[in-house]
Design a protein around this motif. Sequence first.
Motif, PDB file in Angstrom:
ATOM      1  N   VAL A 313      10.145 -11.304   5.074  1.00 35.69           N
ATOM      2  CA  VAL A 313      11.515 -11.669   4.711  1.00 35.69           C
ATOM      3  C   VAL A 313      12.269 -10.561   4.000  1.00 35.69           C
ATOM      4  O   VAL A 313      13.423 -10.742   3.618  1.00 35.69           O
ATOM      5  CB  VAL A 313      11.522 -12.927   3.810  1.00 35.69           C
ATOM      6  CG1 VAL A 313      10.954 -14.113   4.575  1.00 35.69           C
ATOM      7  CG2 VAL A 313      10.717 -12.671   2.530  1.00 35.69           C
ATOM      8  N   VAL A 314      11.673  -9.376   3.853  1.00 31.69           N
ATOM      9  CA  VAL A 314      12.377  -8.295   3.162  1.00 31.69           C
ATOM     10  C   VAL A 314      13.581  -7.824   3.976  1.00 31.69           C
ATOM     11  O   VAL A 314      14.713  -7.793   3.495  1.00 31.69           O
ATOM     12  CB  VAL A 314      11.432  -7.117   2.853  1.00 31.69           C
ATOM     13  CG1 VAL A 314      12.217  -5.940   2.281  1.00 31.69           C
ATOM     14  CG2 VAL A 314      10.347  -7.555   1.868  1.00 31.69           C
ATOM     15  N   ASN A 315      13.335  -7.473   5.230  1.00 29.88           N
ATOM     16  CA  ASN A 315      14.423  -7.016   6.105  1.00 29.88           C
ATOM     17  C   ASN A 315      14.731  -7.995   7.231  1.00 29.88           C
ATOM     18  O   ASN A 315      15.754  -7.870   7.905  1.00 29.88           O
ATOM     19  CB  ASN A 315      14.083  -5.658   6.730  1.00 29.88           C
ATOM     20  CG  ASN A 315      14.046  -4.540   5.713  1.00 29.88           C
ATOM     21  OD1 ASN A 315      14.837  -4.537   4.770  1.00 29.88           O
ATOM     22  ND2 ASN A 315      13.133  -3.600   5.887  1.00 29.88           N
ATOM     23  N   GLY A 316      13.835  -8.936   7.455  1.00 31.00           N
ATOM     24  CA  GLY A 316      13.974  -9.830   8.599  1.00 31.00           C
ATOM     25  C   GLY A 316      15.283 -10.579   8.681  1.00 31.00           C
ATOM     26  O   GLY A 316      15.977 -10.526   9.708  1.00 31.00           O
ATOM     27  N   PRO A 317      15.702 -11.304   7.671  1.00 30.53           N
ATOM     28  CA  PRO A 317      16.947 -12.075   7.765  1.00 30.53           C
ATOM     29  C   PRO A 317      18.157 -11.193   8.021  1.00 30.53           C
ATOM     30  O   PRO A 317      19.058 -11.560   8.792  1.00 30.53           O
ATOM     31  CB  PRO A 317      17.027 -12.764   6.398  1.00 30.53           C
ATOM     32  CG  PRO A 317      15.609 -12.867   5.935  1.00 30.53           C
ATOM     33  CD  PRO A 317      14.967 -11.607   6.426  1.00 30.53           C
ATOM     34  N   GLY A 341      22.478 -14.965  15.603  1.00 33.31           N
ATOM     35  CA  GLY A 341      22.797 -14.526  14.254  1.00 33.31           C
ATOM     36  C   GLY A 341      22.745 -15.598  13.188  1.00 33.31           C
ATOM     37  O   GLY A 341      23.105 -15.340  12.037  1.00 33.31           O
ATOM     38  N   ARG A 342      22.299 -16.797  13.547  1.00 35.95           N
ATOM     39  CA  ARG A 342      22.283 -17.892  12.569  1.00 35.95           C
ATOM     40  C   ARG A 342      20.881 -18.478  12.446  1.00 35.95           C
ATOM     41  O   ARG A 342      20.155 -18.603  13.424  1.00 35.95           O
ATOM     42  CB  ARG A 342      23.264 -18.993  12.974  1.00 35.95           C
ATOM     43  CG  ARG A 342      24.725 -18.539  12.951  1.00 35.95           C
ATOM     44  CD  ARG A 342      25.656 -19.668  13.348  1.00 35.95           C
ATOM     45  NE  ARG A 342      27.053 -19.263  13.248  1.00 35.95           N
ATOM     46  CZ  ARG A 342      27.718 -18.655  14.219  1.00 35.95           C
ATOM     47  NH1 ARG A 342      27.121 -18.382  15.358  1.00 35.95           N
ATOM     48  NH2 ARG A 342      28.986 -18.323  14.046  1.00 35.95           N
ATOM     49  N   MET A 343      20.533 -18.863  11.229  1.00 39.47           N
ATOM     50  CA  MET A 343      19.245 -19.510  11.000  1.00 39.47           C
ATOM     51  C   MET A 343      19.185 -20.809  11.798  1.00 39.47           C
ATOM     52  O   MET A 343      20.090 -21.637  11.720  1.00 39.47           O
ATOM     53  CB  MET A 343      19.083 -19.788   9.507  1.00 39.47           C
ATOM     54  CG  MET A 343      17.710 -20.268   9.112  1.00 39.47           C
ATOM     55  SD  MET A 343      17.621 -20.629   7.330  1.00 39.47           S
ATOM     56  CE  MET A 343      17.853 -18.983   6.648  1.00 39.47           C
ATOM     57  N   ALA A 344      18.108 -20.983  12.562  1.00 39.25           N
ATOM     58  CA  ALA A 344      18.016 -22.152  13.439  1.00 39.25           C
ATOM     59  C   ALA A 344      16.942 -23.137  12.979  1.00 39.25           C
ATOM     60  O   ALA A 344      17.233 -24.293  12.679  1.00 39.25           O
ATOM     61  CB  ALA A 344      17.752 -21.717  14.873  1.00 39.25           C
ATOM     62  N   HIS A 345      15.699 -22.699  12.922  1.00 39.49           N
ATOM     63  CA  HIS A 345      14.616 -23.621  12.561  1.00 39.49           C
ATOM     64  C   HIS A 345      13.349 -22.827  12.275  1.00 39.49           C
ATOM     65  O   HIS A 345      13.254 -21.641  12.588  1.00 39.49           O
ATOM     66  CB  HIS A 345      14.349 -24.612  13.709  1.00 39.49           C
ATOM     67  CG  HIS A 345      14.138 -23.927  15.030  1.00 39.49           C
ATOM     68  ND1 HIS A 345      15.160 -23.737  15.930  1.00 39.49           N
ATOM     69  CD2 HIS A 345      13.028 -23.389  15.601  1.00 39.49           C
ATOM     70  CE1 HIS A 345      14.696 -23.101  17.005  1.00 39.49           C
ATOM     71  NE2 HIS A 345      13.407 -22.895  16.824  1.00 39.49           N
ATOM     72  N   LYS A 346      12.384 -23.497  11.683  1.00 41.34           N
ATOM     73  CA  LYS A 346      11.083 -22.888  11.458  1.00 41.34           C
ATOM     74  C   LYS A 346      10.225 -23.012  12.712  1.00 41.34           C
ATOM     75  O   LYS A 346      10.384 -23.950  13.495  1.00 41.34           O
ATOM     76  CB  LYS A 346      10.373 -23.541  10.269  1.00 41.34           C
ATOM     77  CG  LYS A 346      10.869 -23.058   8.917  1.00 41.34           C
ATOM     78  CD  LYS A 346       9.961 -23.577   7.808  1.00 41.34           C
ATOM     79  CE  LYS A 346      10.357 -22.962   6.466  1.00 41.34           C
ATOM     80  NZ  LYS A 346       9.445 -23.414   5.380  1.00 41.34           N
ATOM     81  N   GLN A 347       9.309 -22.067  12.859  1.00 35.44           N
ATOM     82  CA  GLN A 347       8.398 -22.097  13.993  1.00 35.44           C
ATOM     83  C   GLN A 347       7.035 -21.622  13.516  1.00 35.44           C
ATOM     84  O   GLN A 347       6.908 -20.583  12.873  1.00 35.44           O
ATOM     85  CB  GLN A 347       8.922 -21.180  15.111  1.00 35.44           C
ATOM     86  CG  GLN A 347       7.911 -20.870  16.204  1.00 35.44           C
ATOM     87  CD  GLN A 347       7.536 -22.100  17.018  1.00 35.44           C
ATOM     88  OE1 GLN A 347       8.384 -22.925  17.328  1.00 35.44           O
ATOM     89  NE2 GLN A 347       6.252 -22.232  17.373  1.00 35.44           N
ATOM     90  N   HIS A 348       5.995 -22.406  13.837  1.00 32.93           N
ATOM     91  CA  HIS A 348       4.639 -21.997  13.496  1.00 32.93           C
ATOM     92  C   HIS A 348       4.245 -20.787  14.330  1.00 32.93           C
ATOM     93  O   HIS A 348       4.672 -20.639  15.477  1.00 32.93           O
ATOM     94  CB  HIS A 348       3.657 -23.152  13.728  1.00 32.93           C
ATOM     95  CG  HIS A 348       2.373 -22.992  12.975  1.00 32.93           C
ATOM     96  ND1 HIS A 348       1.318 -22.268  13.474  1.00 32.93           N
ATOM     97  CD2 HIS A 348       1.987 -23.446  11.745  1.00 32.93           C
ATOM     98  CE1 HIS A 348       0.325 -22.283  12.596  1.00 32.93           C
ATOM     99  NE2 HIS A 348       0.709 -22.995  11.530  1.00 32.93           N
ATOM    100  N   ASN A 349       3.429 -19.922  13.742  1.00 33.92           N
ATOM    101  CA  ASN A 349       3.010 -18.717  14.463  1.00 33.92           C
ATOM    102  C   ASN A 349       2.292 -19.066  15.764  1.00 33.92           C
ATOM    103  O   ASN A 349       2.408 -18.340  16.758  1.00 33.92           O
ATOM    104  CB  ASN A 349       2.096 -17.866  13.586  1.00 33.92           C
ATOM    105  CG  ASN A 349       2.830 -17.257  12.407  1.00 33.92           C
ATOM    106  OD1 ASN A 349       4.054 -17.317  12.342  1.00 33.92           O
ATOM    107  ND2 ASN A 349       2.082 -16.681  11.470  1.00 33.92           N
TER     108      ASN A 349
END
Length: 382
Positions: A313-317, A341-349
């Motif tokens: 999450v350092v550069n990712g967002p 360009g917008r946060m959508a949802h979480k996803q398991h690896n």
Amino acid sequence: MSSDLSHVRPWRHIERRKSRQIMVGNVPVGGDAPISVQSMTNTPTSDAAATLEQIRQLEEAGADIVRVSCPDEASTAAFRTIARESRVPLVADIHFHYKRGIEAAEAGAACLRINPGNIGSADRVRDVIQAARDHGCSMRIGVNAGSLEKELLEKYGEPCPEAMVESALNHARILQDHDFHEFKISVKASDPFLTVAAYQQLAEAIDCPLHLGVTEAGPLRSGTIKSSIGLGNMLWSGIGDTIRVSLAADPVEEIKVGFDILKSLGLRHRGVNIIACPSCARQGFNVIETVGILEERLAHVTTPMSLSIIGCVVNGPGEALYTDVGFTGGGAGSGMVYVNGRMAHKQHNDGMIDHIVELVEARAAELDAARAVETSPLVAVG
């Protein structure tokens, strides 16, 4: 949010050299046309089936133009079949054989790679030019540092930019004296410094389109680096209308590298531009392995778009805000997915790769549909 922000980033603008435009078959070269990407077959041209198969592989990779060597009569005989079945225009590489030039023009070549000063008498030159004119062929004058004329080597002592440019202009003058102006020029060397200097001088001396290349650049990795330095330098300064990356590798790799160079400079957009971190101890998943798999699985997507794969999450967002699809590694075995360009949802690896491929394909379909609407003619409703 669009990932192409070049219209609001004036510092990204490259002002291209203004050259006149010629046609290589149905592909415009020069002027305001997109910079075209070329490669060359390495199969025996006399084997039409093998050569056509390689041309089809190059077509699939995105080649705009393909060059085919025609060293003998058997090759130009097969070239007729090859040119008839190819979906991209073909350049027949002739070098010293004026008869091969006439045969290739008659067989359907879109362009002849030939140095008019090297093919013999004035009558031979006139006959090749007439064949090109009669059959709608353009020409490429190809000067190489390794094969300069003896008199120029004696004059300058060694291959140098001045010798290469003088050679190119001498060949061009022959075509111009015959009122033939449908030609482009290359001045290639294996040394990127020599190559760049020669093209810089040539760009100032003539207005024809320029075909760029660092010749005999070497194996895939080192040749890609050398080509990127040389071609990138020239393209950044606005020089170049068509390119060929010369690698001792599968010709398809030349097309991939060529597009990647243009994509990096914002000069052509084809396929998925993957933005990925080199990974470190903060990564929430195996970035390198994931990116390698995604590159293979998304090779079929030709729509220009961007994908960010960042391990933490350092550069990712921040990166995800400017890409069409993004994935940022997090904790507890899952990460965050971004779309447009917008946060959508979480996803398991687990299942992340399949999910990203689906999102990229869906986003590509959306972008294609939007572009189709933008480019479709308006239909009046009465």
